[in-house]
Write an enzyme that holds these catalytic residues in place. Structure first.
Site, PDB file in Angstrom:
ATOM      1  N   HIS A 118      -9.586  46.440  19.195  1.00 39.33           N
ATOM      2  CA  HIS A 118      -9.723  45.712  18.081  1.00 39.33           C
ATOM      3  C   HIS A 118      -9.436  44.632  18.483  1.00 39.33           C
ATOM      4  O   HIS A 118      -9.583  43.571  20.174  1.00 39.33           O
ATOM      5  CB  HIS A 118      -8.585  45.592  17.399  1.00 39.33           C
ATOM      6  N   ASP A 119     -10.550  43.382  18.519  1.00 35.18           N
ATOM      7  CA  ASP A 119     -10.615  41.381  18.717  1.00 35.18           C
ATOM      8  C   ASP A 119     -11.636  41.585  20.280  1.00 35.18           C
ATOM      9  O   ASP A 119     -11.027  40.107  20.643  1.00 35.18           O
ATOM     10  CB  ASP A 119      -9.388  40.925  18.795  1.00 35.18           C
ATOM     11  N   GLY A 136      -7.445  45.396  23.333  1.00 35.92           N
ATOM     12  CA  GLY A 136      -7.690  44.426  22.604  1.00 35.92           C
ATOM     13  C   GLY A 136      -8.030  42.843  23.619  1.00 35.92           C
ATOM     14  O   GLY A 136      -7.037  42.621  24.411  1.00 35.92           O
TER      15      GLY A 136
END
Length: 260
Positions: A118-119, A136
């Protein structure tokens, strides 16, 4: 596109000339640009925005929810640029409330079984080799290459044109234009072959080498080295990029190979 053995949610927005092979599942709130090919047994989940002329191979899972215990179901995206190749069984998780999206730039190659958490943000023309695992919030620069089975700690920044050796454990930031290898991960030179292939002149490559000699081979600490680089090296885009990368590093940059 008219593939009766694939499932495409009525809410997905797919360009007319996208090819979707059998047994693929495309969820709601997905956008796919023209010319993209999606192989069999691909799963594209909510929040995926995929550009033009991409190729997504069997077994890939795009835009699954983050593997982050803080995630509470908020709306977020996975944004993939144009001309991206995603090979077999790659997994790309969508963003969290921290940034709202995971981003893959244009003309990237993600080889089989790589994981993008994520991100993360991956710059244009980057190559992520087989089995690489990105934690992440990782940032990967343009034209960077990560060797197979490398593991990258969350919040790491790898600069433009950097090259990381296969099997590396990346716990510190990797400045632009460098090669990183050994354990612990260390500076082992600049990516001169890659720079030459991308049109950098001999003079420019020498300038970058001289900057990193001051930083890594003169026994200065980072603050001393940056002061000397700013005082003695002509201001150029590359010099300033290196200086800003080091100044902005949150986790610190990798050490020189001969450092204690």
């Amino acid at each position: 596109m008219n593939q009766p053995l694939a499932y495409v949610h009525p809410g997905a927005k797919i360009a007319r000339n996208v090819v979707v092979e059998p047994f693929t599942t495309i969820h709601n709130n997905v956008k796919i640009g023209s010319g993209t090919w999606i192989g069999s047994n691909v799963t594209i989940m909510e929040g995926a925005v995929i550009g033009k002329n991409c190729r997504i191979f069997p077994g890939a899972v795009i835009s699954a929810i983050p593997q982050d215990l803080k995630f509470e179901g908020e709306d977020s995206l996975t944004v993939i640029g144009n001309d991206v190749t995603i090979r077999e069984c790659v997994t790309i998780n969508r963003g969290t409330s921290a940034s709202g999206k995971t981003v893959i730039g244009n003309n990237c190659l993600l080889m089989a079984t790589a994981h993008v958490a994520h991100d993360c943000v991956i710059g244009d023309n980057a190559i992520i080799v087989n089995g690489v695992a990105l934690g992440g919030h990782v940032i990967i620069g343009k034209h960077a290459i990560l060797g197979g089975l490398s593991a990258v700690h969350q919040f790491i920044h790898i600069g433009d044109h950097a090259m990381v050796s296969g099997g590396s454990l990346v716990r510190k930031d990797v400045p632009p234009y460098t090669k990183a290898a050994k354990e612990p991960l260390s500076y082992v030179g600049i990516n001169s072959i890659g720079l030459r292939r991308r049109g950098f002149s001999t003079e420019k490559i020498r300038e970058i080498q001289n900057i990193y000699r001051i930083l890594y081979q003169k026994n200065y600490n980072n603050s001393q080295a940056l002061g000397i680089i700013e005082a003695e090296m002509e201001a150029t885009n590359e010099r300033d990029e290196i200086i800003q990368f080091i100044k902005n590093s949150q986790r610190g940059i990798m050490k020189g190979y001969f450092s204690n």
